[in-house]
Design an enzyme around this catalytic site. Structure first.
Site, PDB file in Angstrom:
ATOM      1  N   THR A   5      -7.864  12.464  50.379  1.00 49.89           N
ATOM      2  CA  THR A   5      -8.667  13.679  50.510  1.00 49.89           C
ATOM      3  C   THR A   5      -8.006  14.734  51.373  1.00 49.89           C
ATOM      4  O   THR A   5      -7.001  14.473  52.032  1.00 49.89           O
ATOM      5  CB  THR A   5     -10.047  13.343  51.104  1.00 49.89           C
ATOM      6  OG1 THR A   5     -10.930  14.404  50.829  1.00 49.89           O
ATOM      7  CG2 THR A   5      -9.981  13.103  52.586  1.00 49.89           C
ATOM      8  N   GLY A 161      -4.431  21.410  47.207  1.00 52.00           N
ATOM      9  CA  GLY A 161      -4.598  20.817  45.882  1.00 52.00           C
ATOM     10  C   GLY A 161      -3.377  20.988  44.994  1.00 52.00           C
ATOM     11  O   GLY A 161      -3.104  20.155  44.131  1.00 52.00           O
ATOM     12  N   CYS A 164      -0.603  18.316  47.221  1.00 52.31           N
ATOM     13  CA  CYS A 164      -0.882  16.917  47.565  1.00 52.31           C
ATOM     14  C   CYS A 164      -1.439  16.175  46.348  1.00 52.31           C
ATOM     15  O   CYS A 164      -2.452  16.582  45.775  1.00 52.31           O
ATOM     16  CB  CYS A 164      -1.885  16.853  48.717  1.00 52.31           C
ATOM     17  SG  CYS A 164      -2.362  15.176  49.166  1.00 52.31           S
ATOM     18  N   THR A 167      -5.166  15.119  46.444  1.00 50.55           N
ATOM     19  CA  THR A 167      -6.140  16.194  46.634  1.00 50.55           C
ATOM     20  C   THR A 167      -6.290  16.960  45.328  1.00 50.55           C
ATOM     21  O   THR A 167      -5.292  17.290  44.700  1.00 50.55           O
ATOM     22  CB  THR A 167      -5.653  17.148  47.750  1.00 50.55           C
ATOM     23  OG1 THR A 167      -5.495  16.413  48.967  1.00 50.55           O
ATOM     24  CG2 THR A 167      -6.635  18.286  47.973  1.00 50.55           C
TER      25      THR A 167
END
Length: 176
Positions: A5, A161, A164, A167
């Site tokens: 996350t 986003g 990663c 993510t």
């Protein structure tokens, strides 16, 4: 442990904002893309988000909410009380989760070892596998762009986003 996350907290202009992506991974498999990892606490006056083990995080949320109630919503006193409790209990020190908690006055990172960290700038904190990407973007945008706090969090999480693999861009945001 935290490869699942990105959570970003930001406070500026009398506002507090927290955002997180929706991806839950197990190893190299995406289990869920629309999870909610942020919430309000203490009658909607505190924002919180977690990274790490979901079960551990929900235990932390529950314990922290109890301390917030005991301290009548005083975030500063609550994080100190939480840290003291955490340090005294060897089972709590084994929890594999981190939290960001904030309101319009304070922002803190609570680690899985019971540490409490107030960010040096006092306004931006990030945790999780994409945390370094999100905080880098947030610092640059805070310094060079004229964005509303909610927009800054959204844009920073989108950068995370993009970079990663743990993510995604299914971003949820809460604001005080």
């Amino acid at each position: 442990m935290f490869d699942a996350t990105t959570i970003l907290g930001y406070k500026a202009d009398g506002k507090a904002v927290i955002g997180g992506d929706g991806q839950v991974t197990f190893g190299d498999t995406v289990l869920k893309s629309n999870a909610t990892k942020i919430r309000t606490l203490y009658e909607g006056k505190i924002l919180a988000g977690f990274a790490g083990s979901t079960a551990d995080a929900f235990n932390l949320f529950d314990m922290f909410e109890g301390i917030l109630a005991e301290k009548r919503g005083d975030l500063f006193k609550s994080v100190i009380g939480f840290s003291k409790m955490w340090r005294k209990d060897k089972h709590l020190r084994q929890l594999e989760a981190m939290m960001i908690v904030l309101n319009t006055e304070h922002i803190f990172i609570l680690s899985g070892t019971g540490d409490v960290v107030e960010p040096q700038d006092g306004k931006i904190a990030a945790i999780g596998s994409g945390g370094n990407y999100a905080i880098s973007a947030a610092r640059a945008l805070d310094k060079h762009a004229n964005l509303e706090p909610r927009e800054l969090v959204q844009e920073s999480l989108e950068v995370a986003g993009d970079l990663c693999i743990y993510t995604n861009k299914n971003i949820k945001i809460l604001e005080l």
